[in-house]
Write a protein that holds these residues in place. Structure first.
Motif, PDB file in Angstrom:
ATOM      1  N   GLY A  33       0.818  -1.206   0.000  1.00 51.46           N
ATOM      2  CA  GLY A  33       0.000   0.000   0.000  1.00 51.46           C
ATOM      3  C   GLY A  33       0.849   1.252   0.000  1.00 51.46           C
ATOM      4  N   VAL A  34       1.918   1.260   0.782  1.00 53.01           N
ATOM      5  CA  VAL A  34       2.808   2.412   0.863  1.00 53.01           C
ATOM      6  C   VAL A  34       3.542   2.627  -0.462  1.00 53.01           C
ATOM      7  CG1 VAL A  34       4.910   3.298   1.947  1.00 53.01           C
ATOM      8  CG2 VAL A  34       3.102   2.283   3.357  1.00 53.01           C
ATOM      9  N   VAL A  35       4.005   1.541  -1.072  1.00 49.46           N
ATOM     10  CA  VAL A  35       4.727   1.650  -2.348  1.00 49.46           C
ATOM     11  C   VAL A  35       3.824   2.211  -3.439  1.00 49.46           C
ATOM     12  CG1 VAL A  35       5.826   0.332  -4.207  1.00 49.46           C
ATOM     13  CG2 VAL A  35       6.401  -0.158  -1.822  1.00 49.46           C
ATOM     14  N   VAL A  36       2.595   1.700  -3.520  1.00 51.14           N
ATOM     15  CA  VAL A  36       1.651   2.217  -4.521  1.00 51.14           C
ATOM     16  C   VAL A  36       1.384   3.700  -4.276  1.00 51.14           C
ATOM     17  CG1 VAL A  36      -0.714   2.080  -5.385  1.00 51.14           C
ATOM     18  CG2 VAL A  36       0.564  -0.014  -4.935  1.00 51.14           C
ATOM     19  N   ALA A  37       1.213   4.073  -3.006  1.00 49.09           N
ATOM     20  CA  ALA A  37       0.970   5.482  -2.669  1.00 49.09           C
ATOM     21  C   ALA A  37       2.166   6.346  -3.040  1.00 49.09           C
ATOM     22  CB  ALA A  37       0.670   5.612  -1.176  1.00 49.09           C
ATOM     23  N   GLY A  38       3.367   5.834  -2.774  1.00 49.23           N
ATOM     24  CA  GLY A  38       4.564   6.607  -3.078  1.00 49.23           C
ATOM     25  C   GLY A  38       4.786   6.833  -4.558  1.00 49.23           C
ATOM     26  N   PHE A  39       4.400   5.837  -5.366  1.00 43.96           N
ATOM     27  CA  PHE A  39       4.594   5.938  -6.811  1.00 43.96           C
ATOM     28  C   PHE A  39       3.322   6.372  -7.544  1.00 43.96           C
ATOM     29  CE2 PHE A  39       8.318   3.263  -5.964  1.00 43.96           C
ATOM     30  CZ  PHE A  39       9.256   3.872  -6.788  1.00 43.96           C
ATOM     31  N   TRP A  40       2.283   6.768  -6.814  1.00 42.85           N
ATOM     32  CA  TRP A  40       1.012   7.121  -7.440  1.00 42.85           C
ATOM     33  C   TRP A  40       1.186   8.305  -8.383  1.00 42.85           C
ATOM     34  CZ3 TRP A  40      -3.217   4.440  -7.897  1.00 42.85           C
ATOM     35  CH2 TRP A  40      -4.393   5.061  -8.342  1.00 42.85           C
ATOM     36  N   ASN A  41       0.747   8.132  -9.622  1.00 46.18           N
ATOM     37  CA  ASN A  41       0.847   9.197 -10.630  1.00 46.18           C
ATOM     38  C   ASN A  41      -0.487   9.930 -10.698  1.00 46.18           C
ATOM     39  OD1 ASN A  41       1.209  10.826 -12.867  1.00 46.18           O
ATOM     40  ND2 ASN A  41       2.202   9.237 -14.096  1.00 46.18           N
ATOM     41  N   TYR A  42      -0.649  10.906  -9.813  1.00 41.51           N
ATOM     42  CA  TYR A  42      -1.931  11.617  -9.723  1.00 41.51           C
ATOM     43  C   TYR A  42      -2.236  12.404 -10.993  1.00 41.51           C
ATOM     44  CZ  TYR A  42       0.648  15.938  -8.828  1.00 41.51           C
ATOM     45  OH  TYR A  42       1.482  17.026  -8.951  1.00 41.51           O
ATOM     46  N   LYS A  43      -1.188  12.862 -11.669  1.00 37.50           N
ATOM     47  CA  LYS A  43      -1.416  13.623 -12.902  1.00 37.50           C
ATOM     48  C   LYS A  43      -2.064  12.741 -13.976  1.00 37.50           C
ATOM     49  CE  LYS A  43       2.297  17.051 -12.390  1.00 37.50           C
ATOM     50  NZ  LYS A  43       3.509  17.633 -13.012  1.00 37.50           N
ATOM     51  N   LEU A  44      -1.648  11.495 -14.043  1.00 34.24           N
ATOM     52  CA  LEU A  44      -2.185  10.583 -15.046  1.00 34.24           C
ATOM     53  C   LEU A  44      -3.644  10.251 -14.769  1.00 34.24           C
ATOM     54  CD1 LEU A  44      -1.778   8.669 -17.468  1.00 34.24           C
ATOM     55  CD2 LEU A  44      -1.039   6.923 -15.831  1.00 34.24           C
ATOM     56  N   VAL A  45      -3.940   9.827 -13.539  1.00 37.61           N
ATOM     57  CA  VAL A  45      -5.301   9.392 -13.237  1.00 37.61           C
ATOM     58  C   VAL A  45      -6.279  10.568 -13.160  1.00 37.61           C
ATOM     59  CG1 VAL A  45      -4.624   7.252 -12.120  1.00 37.61           C
ATOM     60  CG2 VAL A  45      -4.727   9.342 -10.770  1.00 37.61           C
ATOM     61  N   ASP A  46      -5.828  11.687 -12.579  1.00 38.40           N
ATOM     62  CA  ASP A  46      -6.697  12.860 -12.530  1.00 38.40           C
ATOM     63  C   ASP A  46      -6.952  13.400 -13.929  1.00 38.40           C
ATOM     64  OD1 ASP A  46      -6.495  12.467  -9.853  1.00 38.40           O
ATOM     65  OD2 ASP A  46      -5.764  14.475  -9.354  1.00 38.40           O
ATOM     66  N   GLY A  47      -5.896  13.374 -14.740  1.00 36.12           N
ATOM     67  CA  GLY A  47      -6.040  13.852 -16.108  1.00 36.12           C
ATOM     68  C   GLY A  47      -6.945  12.971 -16.940  1.00 36.12           C
ATOM     69  N   PHE A  48      -6.912  11.654 -16.685  1.00 36.81           N
ATOM     70  CA  PHE A  48      -7.784  10.747 -17.417  1.00 36.81           C
ATOM     71  C   PHE A  48      -9.247  11.037 -17.104  1.00 36.81           C
ATOM     72  CE2 PHE A  48     -10.291   6.821 -17.544  1.00 36.81           C
ATOM     73  CZ  PHE A  48     -10.104   6.449 -18.868  1.00 36.81           C
ATOM     74  N   GLY A  49      -9.537  11.194 -15.831  1.00 36.67           N
ATOM     75  CA  GLY A  49     -10.918  11.479 -15.447  1.00 36.67           C
ATOM     76  C   GLY A  49     -11.413  12.802 -15.993  1.00 36.67           C
ATOM     77  N   ARG A  50     -10.557  13.790 -15.968  1.00 34.68           N
ATOM     78  CA  ARG A  50     -10.955  15.128 -16.395  1.00 34.68           C
ATOM     79  C   ARG A  50     -10.904  15.282 -17.905  1.00 34.68           C
ATOM     80  NH1 ARG A  50     -11.284  19.769 -13.623  1.00 34.68           N
ATOM     81  NH2 ARG A  50     -11.130  21.736 -14.752  1.00 34.68           N
ATOM     82  N   GLY A  51      -9.769  14.866 -18.496  1.00 33.05           N
ATOM     83  CA  GLY A  51      -9.560  15.108 -19.919  1.00 33.05           C
ATOM     84  C   GLY A  51     -10.178  14.079 -20.839  1.00 33.05           C
ATOM     85  N   TRP A 306       7.374   9.636  -5.643  1.00 35.35           N
ATOM     86  CA  TRP A 306       8.663   9.036  -5.962  1.00 35.35           C
ATOM     87  C   TRP A 306       8.890   8.916  -7.459  1.00 35.35           C
ATOM     88  CZ3 TRP A 306       7.473   4.448  -2.164  1.00 35.35           C
ATOM     89  CH2 TRP A 306       7.443   4.945  -0.862  1.00 35.35           C
ATOM     90  N   GLY A 307       7.835   8.603  -8.200  1.00 36.78           N
ATOM     91  CA  GLY A 307       7.990   8.472  -9.644  1.00 36.78           C
ATOM     92  C   GLY A 307       8.416   9.767 -10.300  1.00 36.78           C
ATOM     93  N   PHE A 308       7.896  10.894  -9.823  1.00 33.83           N
ATOM     94  CA  PHE A 308       8.275  12.199 -10.359  1.00 33.83           C
ATOM     95  C   PHE A 308       9.704  12.536  -9.966  1.00 33.83           C
ATOM     96  CE2 PHE A 308       3.646  12.446 -10.016  1.00 33.83           C
ATOM     97  CZ  PHE A 308       3.319  12.874 -11.298  1.00 33.83           C
ATOM     98  N   ARG A 309      10.074  12.233  -8.725  1.00 33.22           N
ATOM     99  CA  ARG A 309      11.419  12.551  -8.257  1.00 33.22           C
ATOM    100  C   ARG A 309      12.491  11.729  -8.959  1.00 33.22           C
ATOM    101  NH1 ARG A 309      10.840  13.429  -1.668  1.00 33.22           N
ATOM    102  NH2 ARG A 309       9.073  14.880  -1.761  1.00 33.22           N
ATOM    103  N   LEU A 310      12.135  10.501  -9.324  1.00 30.75           N
ATOM    104  CA  LEU A 310      13.078   9.631 -10.038  1.00 30.75           C
ATOM    105  C   LEU A 310      13.056   9.851 -11.539  1.00 30.75           C
ATOM    106  CD1 LEU A 310      12.448   6.280  -8.094  1.00 30.75           C
ATOM    107  CD2 LEU A 310      14.430   7.797  -7.899  1.00 30.75           C
ATOM    108  N   GLY A 311      12.204  10.752 -11.998  1.00 32.65           N
ATOM    109  CA  GLY A 311      12.124  11.053 -13.417  1.00 32.65           C
ATOM    110  C   GLY A 311      11.373  10.012 -14.224  1.00 32.65           C
TER     111      GLY A 311
END
Length: 314
Positions: A33-51, A306-311
């Motif tokens: 649960g922590v790993v998924v939360a740390g690597f969660w790509n909010y821009k992708l999922v939020d953008g999918f719902g909105r865009g 973490w995904g954003f910080r690691l590029g």
């Protein structure tokens, strides 16, 4: 019959796995649960719902938020359904799928599709109950909804961290770690709390509470639209429909499972009741840990993304 099965199922978990093994499983679920939360790509999922979901069905939510005067009350119903669907995989809603194994616990020795549907109905009623109460309040906000929306992120952190903590406690109970304490609780209350129908209702109330904290932009736009009506009943209707939208996919999956595997699921729970309880405990621990870390640690102390910080994400 369900009252008898639940205690037997929990005893099975205790007898099948040692405390050490259960602790390892719980720790692994929490870590996932922590790993998924740390690597969660909010821009992708939020953008999918909105865009994708919202933009291709009703249009730009930002523009629609203040269009109650021109689009009217009926359009709000569509807006609410789309907003609920758009939030399906957002960080504040994806944990709804962790409720599936627990909801499946309605399938016991006396199981039938009718019983499973009853549990689903109680779950849905729980979601609707919170939506209606919350919507009654939203309908009274009027122009004050903008100030209300400005505090949604801190509100989200409090609401989802609390819900995540409750899920973790529930998981700990399912794992049997607190068995020496729970044995001192009156038998009548334990029987009521362990009933599949009670559990389904509580899960529905928890999922319905997601709307109280949800900071998702499309949802904020919906709040503005509903509040523009200056009508608590309309606000309650809109929030209830939004609640149905957010659980639509989970409900569809549940119904598909019951339709395709009802007999097999019943046989599995009857023969190996401890397995379903274990899966429920794992799902609740993973979902609760995700909520607590994402909303209570990552955002508050800036220890996520973490995904954003690691590029890995743009």
């Amino acid at each position: 019959m369900s009252v008898v099965v639940r205690p037997l199922a929990r005893t099975g978990v205790l007898s099948t796995h040692t405390t050490f093994v259960r602790a390892l499983i719980a720790g692994a679920a929490a870590l996932c649960g922590v790993v998924v939360a740390g690597f969660w790509n909010y821009k992708l999922v939020d953008g999918f719902g909105r865009g994708v979901v919202a933009a291709n069905t009703i249009g730009n939510p930002d523009t629609l938020a203040t269009s109650f005067g021109s689009n009217g009350a009926l359009f709000g119903v569509v807006f609410a359904a789309v907003a609920g669907l758009a939030a399906t995989f957002t960080a504040c809603n994806c944990v709804v799928f962790a409720m599936l194994p627990g909801l499946a616990c309605s399938t016991d020795r006396s199981s039938s599709r009718r019983r499973a549907l009853k549990a689903l109905g109680l779950f849905t009623m729980g979601v609707l109950a919170v939506g209606v109460v919350y919507g009654l309040y939203v309908g009274t906000l009027g122009s004050g909804v903008k100030a209300f929306n400005s505090h949604r992120l801190p509100q989200a952190e409090i609401v989802f961290t609390t819900l995540g903590s409750l899920m973790i406690v529930w998981s700990v109970l399912e794992f049997g770690f607190l068995r020496p304490m729970t044995e001192h609780i009156p038998g009548g209350f334990r029987s009521w709390a362990s009933s599949p129908m009670t559990r389904a209702t509580i899960m529905g109330l928890m999922v319905g509470s997601f709307a109280v904290g949800r900071p998702y932009p499309v949802f904020r736009d919906l709040l503005i639209y509903a509040a523009s009506s200056h009508n608590p009943i309309y606000g309650a209707t809109i929030m209830a429909i939004q609640g149905l939208g957010q659980i639509a996919l989970m409900v569809a999956i549940f119904l598909l499972v019951i339709w395709l595997f009802n007999a097999r699921l019943t046989r599995w729970v009857t023969e190996k009741p401890s397995q379903l309880v274990l899966i429920t405990a794992i799902a609740l621990m993973a979902g609760g840990s995700y909520f607590v870390y994402y909303w209570g640690v990552s955002l508050v102390y800036h220890l996520g993304s973490w995904g954003f910080r690691l590029g890995l994400y743009s």
